[in-house]
Design a protein around this motif. Structure first.
Motif, mmCIF file in Angstrom:
data_model
loop_
_atom_site.group_PDB
_atom_site.id
_atom_site.type_symbol
_atom_site.label_atom_id
_atom_site.label_comp_id
_atom_site.label_asym_id
_atom_site.label_seq_id
_atom_site.Cartn_x
_atom_site.Cartn_y
_atom_site.Cartn_z
ATOM 1 N N LYS A 29 0.850 -1.187 0.000
ATOM 2 C CA LYS A 29 0.000 0.000 0.000
ATOM 3 C C LYS A 29 0.880 1.229 0.000
ATOM 4 N N ASP A 30 0.560 2.181 -0.875
ATOM 5 C CA ASP A 30 1.315 3.426 -0.964
ATOM 6 C C ASP A 30 0.346 4.577 -0.719
ATOM 7 N N GLY A 31 0.341 5.110 0.506
ATOM 8 C CA GLY A 31 -0.616 6.150 0.857
ATOM 9 C C GLY A 31 -2.023 5.592 0.840
ATOM 10 N N SER A 32 -2.864 6.172 -0.016
ATOM 11 C CA SER A 32 -4.247 5.705 -0.135
ATOM 12 C C SER A 32 -4.432 4.733 -1.290
ATOM 13 N N GLN A 33 -3.341 4.327 -1.930
ATOM 14 C CA GLN A 33 -3.436 3.448 -3.082
ATOM 15 C C GLN A 33 -2.919 2.047 -2.774
ATOM 16 N N TYR A 34 -3.617 1.071 -3.352
ATOM 17 C CA TYR A 34 -3.237 -0.326 -3.200
ATOM 18 C C TYR A 34 -2.605 -0.782 -4.517
ATOM 19 N N VAL A 35 -1.389 -1.291 -4.420
ATOM 20 C CA VAL A 35 -0.610 -1.613 -5.611
ATOM 21 C C VAL A 35 -0.672 -3.108 -5.887
ATOM 22 N N PHE A 36 -1.089 -3.448 -7.115
ATOM 23 C CA PHE A 36 -1.147 -4.830 -7.569
ATOM 24 C C PHE A 36 -0.148 -5.018 -8.705
ATOM 25 N N MET A 37 0.436 -6.198 -8.797
ATOM 26 C CA MET A 37 1.467 -6.438 -9.806
ATOM 27 C C MET A 37 1.176 -7.709 -10.593
ATOM 28 N N ASP A 38 1.448 -7.629 -11.904
ATOM 29 C CA ASP A 38 1.420 -8.802 -12.760
ATOM 30 C C ASP A 38 2.791 -9.457 -12.674
ATOM 31 N N LEU A 39 2.865 -10.654 -12.115
ATOM 32 C CA LEU A 39 4.158 -11.282 -11.867
ATOM 33 C C LEU A 39 4.836 -11.793 -13.134
ATOM 34 N N SER A 40 4.118 -11.815 -14.254
ATOM 35 C CA SER A 40 4.756 -12.236 -15.500
ATOM 36 C C SER A 40 5.401 -11.073 -16.243
ATOM 37 N N THR A 41 4.887 -9.850 -16.022
ATOM 38 C CA THR A 41 5.432 -8.672 -16.707
ATOM 39 C C THR A 41 6.006 -7.649 -15.733
ATOM 40 N N TYR A 42 5.699 -7.785 -14.437
ATOM 41 C CA TYR A 42 6.104 -6.846 -13.390
ATOM 42 C C TYR A 42 5.509 -5.458 -13.598
ATOM 43 N N GLU A 43 4.423 -5.371 -14.347
ATOM 44 C CA GLU A 43 3.699 -4.121 -14.485
ATOM 45 C C GLU A 43 2.777 -3.948 -13.288
ATOM 46 N N GLU A 44 2.594 -2.690 -12.857
ATOM 47 C CA GLU A 44 1.804 -2.400 -11.680
ATOM 48 C C GLU A 44 0.493 -1.708 -12.045
ATOM 49 N N LEU A 45 -0.509 -1.919 -11.210
ATOM 50 C CA LEU A 45 -1.805 -1.294 -11.355
ATOM 51 C C LEU A 45 -2.269 -0.897 -9.959
ATOM 52 N N CYS A 46 -2.795 0.309 -9.839
ATOM 53 C CA CYS A 46 -3.172 0.817 -8.518
ATOM 54 C C CYS A 46 -4.660 1.083 -8.418
ATOM 55 N N LEU A 47 -5.243 0.754 -7.272
ATOM 56 C CA LEU A 47 -6.628 1.077 -6.951
ATOM 57 C C LEU A 47 -6.636 1.913 -5.682
ATOM 58 N N ASN A 48 -7.595 2.845 -5.589
ATOM 59 C CA ASN A 48 -7.655 3.651 -4.376
ATOM 60 C C ASN A 48 -8.524 2.969 -3.317
ATOM 61 N N GLU A 49 -8.600 3.587 -2.147
ATOM 62 C CA GLU A 49 -9.299 2.973 -1.024
ATOM 63 C C GLU A 49 -10.786 2.782 -1.302
ATOM 64 N N ALA A 50 -11.392 3.749 -2.006
ATOM 65 C CA ALA A 50 -12.821 3.643 -2.304
ATOM 66 C C ALA A 50 -13.104 2.447 -3.204
ATOM 67 N N ASP A 51 -12.189 2.161 -4.133
ATOM 68 C CA ASP A 51 -12.373 1.034 -5.038
ATOM 69 C C ASP A 51 -12.251 -0.298 -4.303
ATOM 70 N N VAL A 52 -11.326 -0.368 -3.375
ATOM 71 C CA VAL A 52 -11.085 -1.616 -2.648
ATOM 72 C C VAL A 52 -12.196 -1.876 -1.628
ATOM 73 N N GLY A 53 -12.681 -0.813 -0.995
ATOM 74 C CA GLY A 53 -13.798 -0.942 -0.064
ATOM 75 C C GLY A 53 -13.456 -1.799 1.149
ATOM 76 N N ASP A 54 -14.446 -2.544 1.642
ATOM 77 C CA ASP A 54 -14.235 -3.315 2.870
ATOM 78 C C ASP A 54 -13.444 -4.598 2.638
ATOM 79 N N LYS A 55 -13.041 -4.851 1.391
ATOM 80 C CA LYS A 55 -12.206 -6.027 1.128
ATOM 81 C C LYS A 55 -10.790 -5.834 1.672
ATOM 82 N N THR A 56 -10.471 -4.609 2.093
ATOM 83 C CA THR A 56 -9.145 -4.360 2.664
ATOM 84 C C THR A 56 -8.894 -5.235 3.892
#
Length: 240
Positions: A128-155
Motif C-alpha cells: 500500500k502506498d498512501g491511499s493506493q493499493y498496488v497490484f502487480m502482474d508477476l509475468s510482466t512486473y507491471e503495476e496497477l493501482c486502486l484507491n481505497e474507495a475502489d477496494v472498499g471493505d475487502k481491505t
C-alpha cells in the motif's frame, strides 16, 4: 440502469520487487470469458480468443455476465417460467458490477441477450502506498493501482503477497476478488479457558489484516486460521 464505472487506474509509484511468498488460498473454479479490450498501463497484452457477443436468454445461468442498458451485470438467480397462457420467459436477479445494486429483470424466452465484455486477470497485491493499493502482474512486473474507495471493505482480507482477481470491462477495472479462503494470523484474542472444546462457546479475534472474526474458545493468539471471505466466518485452524 446504465452506470459509469467508478474504478480508476492510477499511475503507480516507482517499482518495488513483489513478494513471492506463497499462501494457502483458493479461488472458485468458474471459468471466465477472455475478450479483447484496449491495453492500458499495467494491463498486459492478451492473446486473441473466441469472441461471443450475444446468446439466447434460454442460455442464461447463474454467473453469466450480461450487458443491459450499457452497464455490466452478473446473473445471481434465474428461473425459466412457462405459464399456462402466454409466452415463456426467464426471470432473473442481476447485480450491477459497478454500483453493486441488485434488480429483478425479465427476458422473453429465446430473446437475444448481449454478453458483457468482462474478463479476469490475476494480480498479486504487493503493498500500500498512501491511499493506493498496488497490484502487480508477476509475468510482466507491471503495476496497477486502486484507491481505497475502489477496494472498499475487502481491505480487511488483503495481505501482501496475496493473489487477487481483477475484473476488466471496456478498459476499466470494475471489480476485484479476494480469494474465497484466506489464511491469516490471530494477533489479538482473549485466552481460552481450561476445558474448552470444539463444541464450546466463541469469542472475537483480531487478525493480522485488522479483520475481526468470531472464533471458537480454543483458538489462541499467534495461531493461523482459515476464513471464508464471502461470509467472514471462521472455517478451521490452518494446518502447519
Amino acid at each position: 440502469m446504465a452506470a459509469i464505472a467508478r474504478f480508476k487506474l492510477y499511475p503507480c509509484p516507482s517499482f518495488r520487487p513483489p513478494s513471492l511468498s506463497s499462501s494457502s488460498l483458493s479461488f472458485s473454479s468458474k471459468q471466465s470469458s477472455f475478450l479483447p479490450i484496449k491495453n492500458l498501463p499495467g494491463t498486459p497484452r492478451r492473446t486473441t480468443s473466441l469472441k461471443i457477443f450475444a446468446y439466447s436468454s434460454n442460455d442464461i445461468k447463474v454467473g453469466s455476465n450480461i450487458e443491459v442498458d450499457g452497464a455490466p451485470w452478473k446473473v445471481i438467480e434465474f428461473l425459466h417460467v412457462k405459464p399456462g397462457k402466454g409466452a415463456a420467459y426467464v426471470r432473473t436477479t442481476l447485480r450491477n458490477y459497478v454500483t453493486g445494486n441488485s434488480v429483478e429483470k425479465t427476458f422473453r424466452a429465446g430473446s437475444k441477450v448481449e454478453v458483457a465484455d468482462i474478463y479476469k486477470e490475476t494480480k498479486q497485491y504487493t503493498y500500500k502506498d498512501g491511499s493506493q493499493y498496488v497490484f502487480m502482474d508477476l509475468s510482466t512486473y507491471e503495476e496497477l493501482c486502486l484507491n481505497e474507495a475502489d477496494v472498499g471493505d475487502k481491505t480487511k482480507w488483503l495481505k501482501e503477497g496475496m493473489d487477487c482477481n481483477l475484473l476488466f470491462w471496456k478498459g476499466k477495472v470494475i471489480d476485484f476478488e479476494v480469494p474465497i479462503t484466506v489464511k491469516l494470523k490471530v494477533v489479538d484474542v482473549d485466552p481460552g479457558l481450561r476445558g474448552d472444546t470444539v463444541q464450546g462457546g466463541s469469542k472475537p479475534a483480531t487478525l493480522e489484516t485488522g479483520a475481526i472474526v468470531t472464533v471458537p474458545l480454543f483458538v489462541e493468539r499467534g495461531q493461523e486460521i482459515l476464513v471464508d471471505t464471502r461470509s467472514g466466518q471462521y472455517m478451521s485452524r490452518a494446518q502447519n
